[in-house]
Design a protein around this motif. Structure first.
Motif, short mmCIF file in Angstrom:
data_model
loop_
_atom_site.label_atom_id
_atom_site.label_comp_id
_atom_site.label_asym_id
_atom_site.label_seq_id
_atom_site.Cartn_x
_atom_site.Cartn_y
_atom_site.Cartn_z
N VAL B 121 1.14 -1.39 -0.74
CA VAL B 121 0.05 -0.31 -0.18
C VAL B 121 1.12 1.61 -0.17
O VAL B 121 0.84 2.41 -0.59
N PRO B 122 1.68 1.27 0.72
CA PRO B 122 2.86 2.38 1.10
C PRO B 122 3.54 2.73 -0.77
O PRO B 122 3.25 4.36 -1.21
N ALA B 123 3.16 1.62 -1.17
CA ALA B 123 3.84 1.99 -3.12
C ALA B 123 2.98 1.92 -3.54
O ALA B 123 3.73 3.32 -4.73
N LEU B 124 2.06 1.33 -3.50
CA LEU B 124 0.55 1.98 -4.06
C LEU B 124 0.77 3.50 -3.99
O LEU B 124 0.05 4.49 -5.29
N ILE B 125 -0.09 3.93 -2.74
CA ILE B 125 -0.36 5.25 -2.50
C ILE B 125 0.85 6.34 -3.37
O ILE B 125 0.52 7.52 -3.85
N ALA B 126 2.31 6.09 -3.50
CA ALA B 126 3.67 6.63 -3.87
C ALA B 126 3.04 6.46 -4.98
O ALA B 126 2.95 7.53 -5.95
N ALA B 127 2.81 5.34 -5.24
CA ALA B 127 2.56 5.27 -7.36
C ALA B 127 1.06 6.39 -7.73
O ALA B 127 0.54 5.95 -9.17
N GLU B 128 0.35 6.88 -7.13
CA GLU B 128 -0.86 7.41 -7.24
C GLU B 128 -1.65 6.34 -7.89
O GLU B 128 -2.58 6.66 -8.77
N ALA B 129 -1.95 4.74 -7.46
CA ALA B 129 -2.95 3.86 -7.84
C ALA B 129 -4.11 4.59 -7.68
O ALA B 129 -4.40 4.96 -7.06
N VAL B 130 -4.99 3.46 -9.04
CA VAL B 130 -6.48 4.62 -8.20
C VAL B 130 -7.09 2.77 -7.97
O VAL B 130 -7.12 1.67 -9.32
N ALA B 131 -7.96 2.38 -7.47
CA ALA B 131 -8.72 0.93 -7.36
C ALA B 131 -9.91 1.34 -7.84
O ALA B 131 -10.74 2.34 -7.84
N ARG B 132 -10.86 -0.03 -9.18
CA ARG B 132 -11.88 0.35 -9.74
C ARG B 132 -12.93 -0.57 -8.47
O ARG B 132 -12.21 -1.83 -8.72
N ASP B 141 -13.79 4.98 -9.51
CA ASP B 141 -12.53 5.06 -9.32
C ASP B 141 -12.24 5.50 -8.57
O ASP B 141 -12.65 6.53 -8.50
N VAL B 142 -11.63 5.17 -7.55
CA VAL B 142 -11.01 5.05 -6.07
C VAL B 142 -9.81 5.46 -5.55
O VAL B 142 -9.34 4.25 -5.88
N ALA B 143 -9.08 6.16 -5.43
CA ALA B 143 -8.09 6.73 -4.69
C ALA B 143 -7.59 5.66 -3.64
O ALA B 143 -8.40 5.18 -3.52
N VAL B 144 -6.17 4.56 -4.04
CA VAL B 144 -5.99 3.50 -2.96
C VAL B 144 -5.99 3.96 -1.72
O VAL B 144 -6.04 3.35 -0.74
N GLY B 145 -5.48 5.15 -1.61
CA GLY B 145 -5.39 5.84 0.15
C GLY B 145 -6.60 6.07 0.77
O GLY B 145 -6.72 6.50 2.27
N GLU B 146 -7.91 5.59 -0.18
CA GLU B 146 -9.07 6.08 0.66
C GLU B 146 -9.87 5.08 0.90
O GLU B 146 -11.24 4.57 1.15
N SER B 155 -13.82 1.68 3.02
CA SER B 155 -14.35 2.48 2.81
C SER B 155 -15.89 1.46 1.59
O SER B 155 -16.62 2.61 1.29
N LEU B 156 -15.72 0.49 1.53
CA LEU B 156 -15.93 -0.38 0.83
C LEU B 156 -17.83 -0.38 1.28
O LEU B 156 -17.96 -0.46 2.43
N ALA B 157 -18.52 -0.04 0.36
CA ALA B 157 -19.91 -0.21 0.80
C ALA B 157 -20.61 -1.20 0.54
O ALA B 157 -19.31 -2.44 -0.05
N LYS B 158 -21.74 -2.05 1.25
CA LYS B 158 -21.87 -3.82 0.75
C LYS B 158 -22.39 -3.72 -0.36
O LYS B 158 -22.88 -3.08 -1.00
N GLY B 159 -21.05 -5.13 -0.59
CA GLY B 159 -22.11 -5.26 -2.37
C GLY B 159 -20.76 -5.01 -3.02
O GLY B 159 -20.32 -5.32 -4.30
N GLU B 160 -19.28 -4.08 -2.32
CA GLU B 160 -18.71 -3.58 -3.71
C GLU B 160 -17.32 -4.73 -3.84
O GLU B 160 -16.75 -5.07 -2.45
N ILE B 161 -16.54 -4.91 -4.86
CA ILE B 161 -15.49 -5.22 -4.96
C ILE B 161 -15.16 -4.23 -5.70
O ILE B 161 -14.70 -3.49 -6.14
#
Lengths: 158, 295, 755
Positions: B121-132, B141-146, B155-161
């Motif tokens: 995660v620190p490397a992903l945050i440094a990379a500004e990676a985005v989670a779908r 699409d959400v910044a991995v840091g969130e 922060s995932l809602a019920k049913g979210e993957i």
């Protein structure tokens, strides 16, 4: 509780079994299929004594559900020797006295075989890091590393 | 506990959203199966997402790389393209557990497990990676840091993957690196982890930087003051010292069985400096060769 | 044994002993066929699980089992009330403590203490049943630390267990005081040019065997019982379980499985009496296997310690006096290994003035179990650290100082007796001559030296050797093969009989087959079982010589055994071609019947063992991380029967010591619960942490063994704590006095030293 029916391949043989959802592959191998070569040293993926390969990937069978292996290919320590002919790693472990109590040995052999299939000429450091997930409390690893390196050399020459 | 292995993302979301009891996603399982055996116990439903073809892929996208949710650490490590663009992210993912764990553990799982000490995660945050993220209400699409909001909380809602992570395109003269401190050489959880990503201009001045810091707070931190210490400098000794100080200052750690407050605070600075030096060397020399040489 | 006794083995040329054959159990162990504790099952078998206390210290006001018993699939629930013997019926304190450890009595004394157990048709059902057992706890104040436990106002675990050696006014947690030594230490310190006194602390560590405790028990209503388990001594299991369950020893047959490591931790019982009680109550076989969490919370770690050491030295390196006070907590029951610590800590030195005082203390932790040279590594760590600091202060060579003061043949040991033949100076000379000692070091690197000692042990041993009609030999012995001992016994039998190694098969017999055998402890097996094997072979040889005499029609005394053959003793005895073992065996039926030899002995003359270790370490001054760069073990083996397994013992002990020195520790929370009950945070060394461990086998024959063998298993863990501490202290530029030297501690020490 309804049991799950699973068809899979273990050491080249077609195998079917029933298991409960929470049963691990290690539970299935040991308690349902009588393959007790994989050992449970921790149950949490920290010791490597239950190492098997799953579709050629080295894994801890304690961290795989039995239900997951439908249609997969598993190899265990029981599939390592070819009949009465030992795998070179098995032979070198005997020659180098690379086991004392022997409980970690099946997992280490499975892991070492996976290493040599990926990297036939590993350095000592590569061998040590590859096997870092296989705890041995008896040997201090010295003779294990020597046996793996020696087996690799023999297999390269073969 | 029931076990389901859906073939599509949509059916996985439907199962997850429709389960009245507790449900868990099973990807690599290296955290989930440990939890099943602990006092926390079993959920009512486990949804194995490894039968979903689309989740297994690493695909080029807009000059970057999209990593599917079921790609294991070992598969990621074997992918030359991702390793060339984001060597720091790949080495972070490869530090998760043993060879055996690498055969199963996924970067998305590492993210969603929401441990403040997660290596990737620190490397992903440094990379500004985005989670779908895909859920009953569609895809976002959400910044991995969130994703992580606290230890074990997301922060995932019920049913979210989380279906995939996008590592963005790399400008020229960029490099990243991840270092962690553990008491042994392997098999430990990070006591401190630092990811650094930076870009240089043609004259060697840092034009962009991001620093992610793990295991020093309730979630992995993005340390903007640390990035500011690098930007506009040639990343000389003085800049590295300011980086180290900024990282140490950002720490809000706890004393626990893995390390003390004092230790984590100091070592965060030490590792940030060392990681930045590696990222710099990669930015200067071209990362794919640098990464191979280090191995 | 007088020190001028010439060892029987001196000058003997061996044919098999000293070679490296493949172990007889090897193929089973590389193919997964070998059956360990958890690998056995029985028809109709139930799964047994234990309910454990979540509290460090609590009075048990009541246990409600009705809901668990009512659950479908539950076949038995037991508590302390189900053991046949009430604790009042057991007059042996040790046995009563074992009972109270395997199943809590009126109080739970540590996190993980067993309070009840169930047997059910499956593990999930058993787990659900555990959750239905209602224990009414009254939580009590607890104490974890040894120094805290000794304070007068500390929470007390047991009232009235302190013995007469404990001065009035001390905490009731202090069980016993030991004292060893001779001379006048105060006079000795007055003669010294430099006196250094330091305090040390060591954390509790676990033996860390990879195989959790496991057993399979069955018992009929007639009291006949069978038990399969992984143990270092199935005769001990038989005797202890028979005592706890009120069974006749003859009715309980115990079979030892292959054993996945023990290191002393499997020299007592945990699950075995519980499984038998569940089997008795349910009428079904019951299998029990501990989880790793249970192993760490409830099976034997070793003591944590607090030690003060004071040593005086002259400028020339002569030690004038040594004094130590050792405080070991042994968990919730008396019996910490502080006695051995106090006896052994100065063993490497020939001292005119020496005193060692030991305090045995209880605390709210699991009952300690033996761990490889129990008690010795901590004492040696403290003493060898102070000797190292004195050498540093006086600018003296660390090996020269040790040689100058070393115990030698005839030295009066600090713990009383005079040493016989010993090999300490041979290990020191070998270290001095080794290239490791003078190899250059880089920045932030340091070299450590330390010596270690262990008493070694003999004990009850029975061996039977049967000569088969086809000329092969079956050897039965009663000690589990924990690290290649079948190979060693096979080698010694073959050597003595003069037949090939492959003609002998060694079996670990069950408890019905042989007389009493001491557990596999005290590094005793190659020594004591080897001795009994050789004597059993000699007994069989006597029979075979008699058979040859009968065939030849000459006097029995006129036949000798050489190279596997009976021969006439000389020309006067007659001219007969030698008869081989196979030829004699083939004629057994016509010469007097089956041929066998056996030997039963309480073996003495074990012969102590010394070692010197050299280690190079590098410290990262910014993180406190320690890397072990190079390690060499020099140890006296007396005679190495199978050198590869001797080297293995040296290497394994050294690495366990490295783990103890650097990262292993029991970590407790303020609530008295163990925080790291798993291999993730109980950090034993992994392969990538280590270099190769070089070994030098020294052979100073032990006069007490026909081949000169000394035990080697335990001495190897004694020096590394100190050797690594000395190396790290040299590399870090600051003396470290607490184990483990985990990175936060090392970094804090470096930062403190720099101000």
């Amino acid at each position: 509780m309804t049991q799950i029916h699973v068809s899979t391949t273990i050491n080249g043989d077609a195998v079917e079994f029933l298991c409960e959802a929470q049963e691990t592959l290690l539970d299935v191998l040991r308690d349902r299929l009588g393959l007790t070569g994989a050992k449970e040293g921790c149950g949490t993926g920290d010791c490597g004594a239950c190492s098997v390969t799953l579709d050629k990937r080295l894994v801890c069978s304690c961290l795989v559900l039995g239900a997951e292996v439908e249609g997969r290919e598993i190899t265990t320590i029981e599939g390592m020797a070819d009949g009465e002919i030992l795998h070179p790693l098995q032979q070198k472990f005997l020659e180098h006295a690379a086991l004392q109590c022997g409980i970690c040995t099946p997992g280490i052999l499975v892991a070492a075989k996976a290493l040599l299939e990926k990297n036939p000429d590993p350095t000592e450091t590569e061998t040590r890091y590859w096997l870092a997930g296989n705890l041995c409390r008896c040997t201090g690893y010295d003779k294990i590393i020597r046996a793996v390196m020696d087996a690799a050399e023999q297999m390269r020459g073969a | 506990m029931r076990y389901e292995a859906p073939r599509t993302l949509e059916s996985a979301v439907a199962l997850l959203a429709g389960e009245p009891g507790s449900a868990q996603i099973l990807a690599g399982g290296t955290d989930l199966l440990v939890r099943l055996k602990s006092d926390i116990g079993e959920p009512d439903l486990v949804i194995d997402i490894k039968r979903i073809e689309a989740m297994k892929a690493i695909t080029a996208e807009d000059g970057g790389w999209r990593i599917g949710a079921t790609v294991s650490g070992a598969e990621l490590g074997e992918h030359d393209g991702v390793g060339a663009a984001w060597p720091g992210v790949v080495e972070a993912a490869e530090l998760i557990g043993s060879t055996q764990i690498q055969g199963r553990a996924t970067m998305v799982g590492n993210l969603c497990n929401a441990s403040p000490a997660a290596d990737s995660v620190p490397a992903l945050i440094a990379a500004e990676a985005v989670a779908r993220v895909t859920g009953p209400d569609g895809t976002r699409d959400v910044a991995v840091g969130e994703i992580a909001t606290g230890p074990g909380q997301t922060s995932l809602a019920k049913g979210e993957i989380v279906a995939s992570i996008l590592l963005p395109a790399r400008p020229a003269r960029s490099g990243d690196a991840y270092l962690r401190f553990i008491p042994r050489t392997e098999m430990d959880i990070a006591v401190v982890g630092v990811g650094v990503s930076l870009t240089l201009d043609a004259s060697g001045i840092c034009t962009a930087a991001r620093v992610g810091l793990g295991a020093v707070a309730a979630t992995v931190l993005l340390v903007e003051a640390a990035a500011a210490a690098l930007i506009g400098t040639a990343i000389d000794e003085a800049a590295l010292e300011r980086l180290a100080a900024a990282c140490s200052a950002a720490c809000k750690p706890i004393d626990d069985k893995r390390g003390t407050i004092e230790f984590r605070t100091k070592v965060a600075g030490v590792l940030a400096r060392r990681a930045a030096a590696i990222a710099l060397a990669r930015a200067l020399s071209g990362h794919s060769t640098a990464r191979k040489a280090e191995k | 044994m007088a020190r001028d006794d010439k060892p029987e083995a001196e000058g003997r040329v061996f044919k098999i002993v000293g070679t490296r054959p493949i172990r007889p159990d090897g193929i089973d162990k590389v193919t997964g066929r070998a059956r360990f504790g958890a690998d056995m099952s029985a028809p109709g078998m139930l799964v047994g699980l234990v309910l454990r206390s979540p509290h460090a210290h609590a009075r048990i006001r009541g246990i409600g089992t009705a809901r668990a018993e009512a659950l479908t699939g539950v076949k038995a629930v037991i508590t302390r009330a189900d053991f046949a013997l009430d604790s009042g019926d057991i007059d042996d304190d040790d046995l009563r403590d074992i009972l109270h450890n395997v199943m809590a009595h009126d109080k739970a004394l540590y996190d993980g203490h067993a309070v009840a157990a169930v047997a059910a048709v499956s593990a999930p059902v058993a787990r659900r049943a555990l959750a239905l057992i209602e224990v009414d706890y009254e939580v009590l104040p607890h104490v974890i630390d040894v120094d805290e436990a000794m304070k007068p106002d500390a929470p007390v675990l047991h009232q009235g267990r302190s013995d007469e050696t404990v001065p009035a006014g001390m905490s009731a947690n202090v069980m016993h005081r030991f004292e060893f030594g001779h001379g006048d230490v105060e006079a000795g310190f007055a003669e010294a040019d430099v006196v250094i006194e330091r305090s040390f602390r060591t954390a509790a560590t676990h033996q860390g065997y990879i195989e959790p405790h496991a057993c399979l028990a069955s018992m009929g209503p007639d009291g006949q019982a069978d038990l399969w388990c992984c143990t270092q001594g199935h005769y001990m299991v038989r005797n202890t379980c028979a005592g706890l369950l009120g069974l006749d020893a003859s009715q309980l047959k115990v079979t030892a499985s292959e054993i996945g490591g023990g290191f002393g931790g499997k020299t007592t019982v945990f699950l075995e009496p519980v499984a038998l009680a569940l089997a008795r109550k349910s009428g079904r076989p019951v299998k029990m296997v501990m989880s790793r969490d249970e192993v760490l919370r409830a099976s034997g770690p070793t003591s944590s310690t607090s030690i003060d050491v004071k040593i005086g030295m002259k400028r020339d390196g002569a030690i004038t006096a040594g004094w130590a006070e050792l405080r070991y907590q042994g968990g919730a029951f008396p019996g910490s290994p502080v006695q051995f610590g106090a006896m052994s800590c100065f063993a490497a030195y020939d001292l005119k003035n020496v005193q060692a005082i030991g305090w045995d203390v209880v605390a709210n932790r699991p009952k300690q179990a033996a761990y490889r040279a129990p008690g010795a590594p901590m004492g040696a760590y403290a003493v060898e650290s102070v000797v190292d600091e004195l050498c540093e202060k006086l600018g003296l060579d660390r090996l020269e100082v040790r040689l100058k003061n070393a115990s030698r043949d005839g030295t009066k040991a600090a713990y009383g007796p005079r040493f016989g033949r010993i090999g300490l100076t041979a290990t020191l000379e070998a270290a001095k001559a080794h290239p490791h000692y003078t190899a250059p070091l880089g920045p932030n690197q340091g070299r450590g030296v330390a010596c270690g000692f262990w008493f070694n042990f003999g004990g009850d041993t029975c061996v039977t050797l049967n000569v088969n009609a086809d000329g092969t030999v079956g050897l039965s012995e009663g000690n589990p093969d924990i690290g290649g001992s079948r190979a060693a016994m096979t080698m010694m039998a073959a050597e003595e009989l003069g037949i090939p190694y492959e003609r002998v098969r060694t079996t670990i017999a069950d408890t019905s087959a042989l007389g009493q055998n001491e557990v596999t402890d005290g590094s005793r097996v190659t020594f004591a079982v080897g001795l009994a094997t050789i004597k059993a072979a000699r007994a069989a040889i006597t029979v075979m010589c008699a058979r040859a005499a009968k065939i030849w029609g000459i006097d029995e005394d006129a036949v000798v055994w050489e190279d596997g053959h009976a021969k006439p003793a000389g020309p006067n005895a007659g001219q007969f071609p030698p008869m081989s073992l196979a030829e004699i065996a083939a004629l057994y039926a016509n010469t007097g019947g089956p041929i066998a030899g056996h030997h039963e002995v309480t073996a003495e003359g074990a012969g102590v063992s010394f070692a010197t270790h050299l280690v190079d370490a590098e410290v990262d001054p910014e993180t406190g991380a320690v890397t072990i760069l190079r390690y060499t073990v020099f140890q006296d083996a007396g005679k190495a029967v199978h050198p590869a397994y001797v080297e293995g013992q040296f290497q394994g002990g050294a690495v366990q010591g490295i783990g103890w020195a650097l990262n292993e520790e029991y970590i407790y929370g303020a609530d008295g619960r163990l925080q790291n009950p798993g291999f993730l945070d109980y950090r034993i060394p992994v392969a990538s942490d280590l270099p190769m461990i070089d070994t030098v086998i020294i052979e100073v024959a032990n006069p007490g063994h026909p081949y000169g063998v000394r035990g080697v298993g335990e001495t190897s863990i004694v020096p590394p704590l100190a050797a690594v501490a000395n190396a790290v202290s040299a590399a870090a530029g600051v003396r470290l006095t607490q184990l483990p030297m985990s990175p936060p501690k090392v970094l804090a020490a470096i930062d403190a030293a720099r101000g």
